[in-house]
Design an enzyme around this catalytic site. Structure first.
Site, PDB file in Angstrom:
ATOM      1  CB  THR A  12      -3.959  -2.310 -46.916  1.00 26.55           C
ATOM      2  OG1 THR A  12      -5.339  -2.309 -47.265  1.00 26.55           O
ATOM      3  CG2 THR A  12      -3.226  -1.396 -47.873  1.00 26.55           C
ATOM      4  CB  SER A  55      -8.954  -6.742 -41.329  1.00 25.05           C
ATOM      5  OG  SER A  55      -9.566  -5.525 -41.661  1.00 25.05           O
ATOM      6  CB  THR A  87      -6.712  -0.321 -41.277  1.00 25.37           C
ATOM      7  OG1 THR A  87      -7.302  -0.148 -42.571  1.00 25.37           O
ATOM      8  CG2 THR A  87      -5.214  -0.216 -41.367  1.00 25.37           C
ATOM      9  CG  ASP A  88     -11.424  -2.207 -43.704  1.00 27.25           C
ATOM     10  OD1 ASP A  88     -10.984  -1.049 -43.689  1.00 27.25           O
ATOM     11  OD2 ASP A  88     -11.714  -2.812 -44.752  1.00 27.25           O
TER      12      ASP A  88
HETATM   13  N1  ASP Z   1      -9.550  -3.620 -46.519  1.00 26.32           N
HETATM   14  C1  ASP Z   1      -8.287  -3.630 -45.836  1.00 26.32           C
HETATM   15  C2  ASP Z   1      -8.361  -4.548 -44.641  1.00 26.32           C
HETATM   16  O1  ASP Z   1      -8.840  -4.147 -43.616  1.00 26.32           O
HETATM   17  C3  ASP Z   1      -7.969  -2.252 -45.416  1.00 26.32           C
HETATM   18  C4  ASP Z   1      -6.652  -2.092 -44.740  1.00 26.32           C
HETATM   19  O2  ASP Z   1      -5.951  -3.016 -44.359  1.00 26.32           O
HETATM   20  O3  ASP Z   1      -6.316  -0.926 -44.543  1.00 26.32           O
HETATM   21  O4  ASP Z   1      -7.942  -5.658 -44.756  1.00 26.32           O
END
Ligand code: ASP
Length: 273
Positions: A12, A55, A87-88
């Site tokens: 993100t 991610s 973050t995932d």
């Molecule tokens: N779906 C995103 C990822 O993990 C979520 C994020 O980055 O917060 O790439």
């Protein structure tokens, strides 16, 4: 002056919201590459876009590539490394790097819960804080750290707890090891007993005794186990585990009994007679 490396991997923090559809997606170029950061520290910063992936698309292959780039950067005398990541699966990559890289150089991972053009976007702010922590003398020898939302967490204990809240990264039981505000970084605790350090064998202990060589223990595979995880828990390399057990394509199944190094301390290891 500190020499720092930023490695972007996607997520993100590298995305933008389409104002008409509301869809959040990856752009051709990382939006933070164009951002101007006014750094409160003296540092030269090199930036590389290693991947641009959400991610959940980061596989062990990407993690290995990231690890190799970090190790090269350490040999190139970088004083600190900052990684931006979705973050995932941020905690998985952080844990992988923490358990596979032995270095005193600060390695900081950060990300964002809101994309670069959303109201209250936290990407640039988290990146700035991650850079500050990477340059901080107390971040040396702390292992891989996760910096999000004004907090510093250890890769070993941090976990994502919420889908959208920016205060999503927590270390249940332990809490953050540090806090960040506009002017200061406070390191509050340190992992004084590191399982990694404790189990690291000394030069002599490194040599297996005759009985260790001839009598391996066994490990019963649990669901959710991977070759890498078992090898790590049993203090072996993946190659050792794979060749000792003739594992093909890293395929293992729950209930399978594997030979592991004698004296391995993993939970469900039992000694062979
Ligand atoms: N779906 C995103 C990822 O993990 C979520 C994020 O980055 O917060 O790439």
């Amino acid at each position: 002056m500190k020499k720092l490396l930023i490695l972007h991997t996607g997520g993100t923090i590298a995305m933008q919201e389409d104002p008409t559809t509301g869809v959040i997606q990856t752009k051709l170029h990382h939006p933070l590459l164009e951002a101007t950061l006014s750094l409160p520290i003296e540092a030269t910063i090199h930036t590389e876009e290693l991947f641009n992936l959400p991610s959940p698309h980061i596989t062990p292959f990407h993690m290995l590539q990231l690890k190799e780039r970090i190790q090269q950067a350490i040999s190139e005398d970088f004083d600190g490394i900052v990684i931006t990541h979705g973050t995932d699966t941020l905690e998985e990559t952080a844990f992988f790097l923490d358990t596979t890289i032995e270095t005193s150089v600060p390695i900081i991972i950060t990300g964002a819960m809101r994309s670069s053009n959303e109201l209250g976007s936290d990407g640039l702010y988290n990146l700035l804080n991650a850079i500050r922590v990477a340059a901080h003398p107390e971040a040396v020898s702390m292992g891989v750290l996760v910096v999000m939302n004004d907090e510093i967490h250890t890769a070993r204990y941090v976990t994502k707890t919420h889908t959208s809240n920016i205060a999503t990264f927590l270390s249940p039981t332990l809490g953050p090891v540090g806090l960040i505000n506009k002017n200061h970084i406070f390191f509050l605790q340190k992992l004084v007993v590191s399982e990694k350090k404790q189990s690291a064998p000394s030069q002599n202990q490194n040599k297996p005794s005759q009985s260790q060589v001839t009598k391996p223990s066994t490990y019963t595979v649990k669901s959710g186990d991977s070759v890498w995880k078992i090898a790590h828990e049993c203090g072996m390399s993946m190659n050792e585990l794979v060749s000792l057990n003739g594992i093909k394509n890293n395929l293992i199944f729950p209930g399978q009994v594997l030979k592991v190094k004698a004296g391995a301390k993993a939970e469900n290891v039992s000694k062979s007679e």
